[in-house]
Design a protein around this motif. Structure first.
Motif, short mmCIF file in Angstrom:
data_model
loop_
_atom_site.label_atom_id
_atom_site.label_comp_id
_atom_site.label_asym_id
_atom_site.label_seq_id
_atom_site.Cartn_x
_atom_site.Cartn_y
_atom_site.Cartn_z
N VAL A 215 0.84 -1.21 0.00
CA VAL A 215 0.00 0.00 0.00
C VAL A 215 0.88 1.25 0.00
CG1 VAL A 215 -1.87 -1.15 1.22
CG2 VAL A 215 -0.19 0.12 2.53
N TRP A 216 0.31 2.32 -0.58
CA TRP A 216 1.01 3.60 -0.64
C TRP A 216 0.18 4.68 0.01
CZ3 TRP A 216 0.82 -0.04 -4.48
CH2 TRP A 216 2.06 -0.56 -4.89
N ARG A 217 0.79 5.44 0.88
CA ARG A 217 0.07 6.52 1.55
C ARG A 217 0.93 7.78 1.49
NH1 ARG A 217 -3.05 3.36 6.49
NH2 ARG A 217 -3.82 1.75 5.11
N ALA A 218 0.34 8.82 0.90
CA ALA A 218 1.11 10.05 0.66
C ALA A 218 1.09 10.98 1.87
CB ALA A 218 0.58 10.76 -0.58
N SER A 230 4.18 0.56 2.34
CA SER A 230 4.31 -0.54 3.29
C SER A 230 3.52 -1.74 2.80
CB SER A 230 3.84 -0.10 4.68
OG SER A 230 2.45 0.12 4.69
N ARG A 231 3.73 -2.86 3.46
CA ARG A 231 3.03 -4.08 3.05
C ARG A 231 2.07 -4.49 4.15
NH1 ARG A 231 7.26 -3.20 -0.26
NH2 ARG A 231 7.82 -2.02 1.59
N GLN A 232 0.92 -4.99 3.75
CA GLN A 232 -0.07 -5.39 4.73
C GLN A 232 -0.44 -6.86 4.60
OE1 GLN A 232 -3.41 -2.89 5.28
NE2 GLN A 232 -2.10 -1.26 6.02
N LEU A 233 -0.65 -7.46 5.76
CA LEU A 233 -1.21 -8.80 5.83
C LEU A 233 -2.71 -8.60 5.97
CD1 LEU A 233 1.29 -10.16 8.53
CD2 LEU A 233 1.58 -10.22 6.05
N ASP A 234 -3.46 -8.93 4.93
CA ASP A 234 -4.89 -8.64 4.90
C ASP A 234 -5.73 -9.90 4.99
OD1 ASP A 234 -4.16 -5.85 3.11
OD2 ASP A 234 -5.87 -5.79 4.49
N ALA A 419 12.82 -2.20 9.81
CA ALA A 419 12.06 -3.40 9.48
C ALA A 419 11.62 -3.41 8.02
CB ALA A 419 10.84 -3.51 10.39
N CYS A 420 12.22 -2.55 7.22
CA CYS A 420 11.88 -2.49 5.79
C CYS A 420 13.18 -2.53 5.01
CB CYS A 420 11.12 -1.19 5.51
SG CYS A 420 10.59 -1.04 3.81
N LEU A 421 13.27 -3.46 4.06
CA LEU A 421 14.52 -3.62 3.31
C LEU A 421 14.93 -2.32 2.64
CD1 LEU A 421 14.12 -7.08 1.60
CD2 LEU A 421 15.98 -6.37 3.12
N PHE A 422 14.02 -1.75 1.88
CA PHE A 422 14.31 -0.53 1.14
C PHE A 422 13.18 0.47 1.39
CE2 PHE A 422 16.35 -4.04 -1.16
CZ PHE A 422 17.67 -3.62 -1.08
N PRO A 423 13.25 1.18 2.52
CA PRO A 423 12.13 2.04 2.90
C PRO A 423 11.89 3.21 1.95
CG PRO A 423 13.88 2.09 4.57
CD PRO A 423 14.35 1.20 3.49
N ARG A 424 10.62 3.53 1.81
CA ARG A 424 10.20 4.72 1.07
C ARG A 424 9.60 5.68 2.10
NH1 ARG A 424 13.19 3.32 -1.86
NH2 ARG A 424 12.99 2.26 -3.85
N ASP A 425 10.25 6.81 2.32
CA ASP A 425 9.66 7.83 3.18
C ASP A 425 9.71 9.16 2.46
OD1 ASP A 425 12.22 8.92 3.56
OD2 ASP A 425 12.53 7.84 5.44
N ARG A 426 9.32 10.21 3.16
CA ARG A 426 9.23 11.54 2.56
C ARG A 426 10.49 11.90 1.77
NH1 ARG A 426 6.95 16.80 3.35
NH2 ARG A 426 6.84 17.33 1.15
N ASP A 427 11.65 11.51 2.29
CA ASP A 427 12.91 11.94 1.69
C ASP A 427 13.64 10.83 0.93
OD1 ASP A 427 12.65 14.44 3.11
OD2 ASP A 427 13.18 13.30 4.91
N ARG A 428 13.09 9.63 0.93
CA ARG A 428 13.90 8.53 0.39
C ARG A 428 13.20 7.74 -0.71
NH1 ARG A 428 18.37 6.19 2.04
NH2 ARG A 428 18.36 7.40 3.96
N LEU A 429 13.84 7.74 -1.87
CA LEU A 429 13.36 6.94 -3.01
C LEU A 429 14.47 6.00 -3.51
CD1 LEU A 429 11.27 9.09 -5.53
CD2 LEU A 429 10.71 6.83 -4.65
#
Ligand code: ATP
Ligand code: MG
Length: 431
Positions: A215-218, A230-234, A419-429
């Motif tokens: 999932v992606w949340r801006a 992030s990834r979800q167990l649904d 806990a994230c291999l390659f995190p995506r946050d506000r500053d990181r792509l």
């Protein structure tokens, strides 16, 4: 290097210590080097362990000694040699090399792989591929793999079907505004912020469904508990209310943690984590409000504060705390009301943080339309979703757990990025 031959002949380093093999072929990364007069020591690390390679100038071939003298840390080498007992060597055995081949030479290292504490997290993430050379970091992601496998195993045993859902959607699934826009030919589209609506549609025919869904949340905030990807167990189940699926969630998390305790003993040790299979506790939102009032901890009328979640973690250690009978105003439009003010939605709190939200959903089109309007949303924007419940949709309920959030809490990590291999946050792509 003949890699097919190597695959046949190679011994994992841990097996040097458990098996009685005299001549071995091993490969790995140069963990550490040391020289002492006419001796060169080298610690070699592979995925399974570490062994000392010892080269005495007068005993090993000249070329071997030269490589041992010059090789840089984290370079990749092949070693053919003899296993000998050694009191001084870690693990009681060492290798006397007959042949060394350099498979890859490492440049000067930008982060210290040996001493974890020397580098700040952002820099480590810049060099995540190198950070992953550390056994401690590998342990985190081996355990995350167990979490994913445990989730699958548990769900299959429950009789649920694993599903794959679309990640590009035409409009918001929850009515929120935190969506990433995507160009989709002539149309505007969005990256999915949850598979909520799809898993509901599916549960209405397949009964029990689950997914590991990205999932992606801006959201612009920068916290230790949120990522932008992030990834979800649904999970979603037909003919169920919130209590049925809270029970499934409790059993699922317990199953996963039991599996980690069985399969990741060494990983838990190297992370210094003392893990217990959690207990379960059920509280109404009103009961939690009372507890917080008594403890003078602020919380919202229809949401728990971070401090309240933390307090629940302190009051109920190693427990999954289910907070149910949640005020309807604090839950999304698709959650089933329970009387006038309350809902059939819940949150699950573990170690002082939310791991999951869930609840019974609305399966009645007229009620959905009413709730959308009450939330200030337009039913026509949700037409295909509402219509999917017009042709025989049973009552159903479900939940979603953040994979990285759960990993972080199980392992007491200080930041979800760990806990994230390659995190995506506000500053990181990148990377
Ligand atoms: P929070 O209150 O912690 O921001 P939320 O209520 O917005 O979470 P939900 O929409 O309920 O999140 O998502 C279900 C689960 O997914 C959460 O309980 C959490 O485990 C995880 N999750 C939600 N948002 C994020 C995020 N931005 N990064 C990582 N995990 C998340
Ligand atoms: Mg939530």
């Amino acid at each position: 290097m003949d890699l097919q031959k190597l695959t046949k002949n190679r011994l994992l380093i841990k097996d040097i210590f458990s098996k009685n093999k005299k001549n071995v072929e091993i490969v790995g990364w140069v963990h550490q080097t040391r020289s002492l007069g006419k001796i060169r020591f080298l610690l070699l690390r592979d995925i399974s362990g570490i062994v000392q390679i010892t080269g005495l100038k007068t005993k090993v071939p000249g070329k071997v000694f030269e490589i041992m003298d010059k090789i840089s840390r984290e370079s990749v080498i092949y070693v053919r040699g003899e296993v000998v007992e050694s009191k001084q060597a870690p693990g009681g055995k060492e290798i006397i090399p007959n042949e060394i081949e350099v498979l890859a030479t490492a440049d000067e290292l930008p982060i210290d792989v040996l001493d974890f504490s020397k580098t700040e997290l952002p820099k480590r993430l810049d060099y995540r591929f190198l950070d992953l050379h550390r056994r401690r970091i590998q342990a985190i992601f081996r355990i995350q793999s167990t979490i994913i496998q445990g989730f699958r195993e548990f769900m299959i045993k429950e009789g649920a079907v694993e599903c794959a859902f679309p990640s590009i959607i035409s409009s918001s699934s929850e009515g929120g505004t935190e969506l990433f826009e995507a160009k989709y030919f002539e149309k505007k589209a969005y990256l999915s912020q949850s598979c909520q609506l799809y898993k509901q549609m599916l549960a209405c025919s397949m009964e029990k469904v689950f997914a590991l869904f990205t999932v992606w949340r801006a959201e612009k905030h920068n916290t230790i508990r949120h990522l932008n990807e992030s990834r979800q167990l649904d999970y979603e189940q037909a003919f169920a209310d919130e209590f049925v699926v809270m029970d499934v969630l409790a059993r699922c998390v317990k199953y996963i943690i039991k599996k980690i305790l069985e399969e990741n003993k060494e990983d838990l040790e190297s992370l210094g984590v003392k893990l217990k299979v959690p207990k379960t506790k059920y509280l109404t939102f009103a009961e939690v409000s009372d507890i917080m009032k008594k403890s003078k901890i602020p919380m919202g009328k229809d949401d728990l504060s971070g401090e309240a979640e933390k307090k629940l973690g302190e009051l109920f250690p190693d427990t999954i705390v289910f907070v149910h009978d949640w005020p309807i105003s604090g839950k999304p439009f698709y959650i089933m009301p329970k009387g006038e003010k309350l809902s059939r939605g819940f949150d699950a709190i573990y170690k002082g943080m939310e791991i999951s939200s869930g609840g019974q959903r609305i399966h009645i089109p007229e009620l959905l339309e009413k709730r959308l309007k009450e939330k200030g949303l337009k039913p026509k924007d949700f037409k295909s979703y509402i219509d999917s419940f017009r042709y025989g949709a049973p009552p159903h309920a479900g939940w979603g757990v953040g994979l990285e959030r759960l990993t972080m809490l199980i392992l007491d990590l200080p930041n979800i990025r760990e806990a994230c291999l390659f995190p995506r946050d506000r500053d990181r792509l990148v990377p």
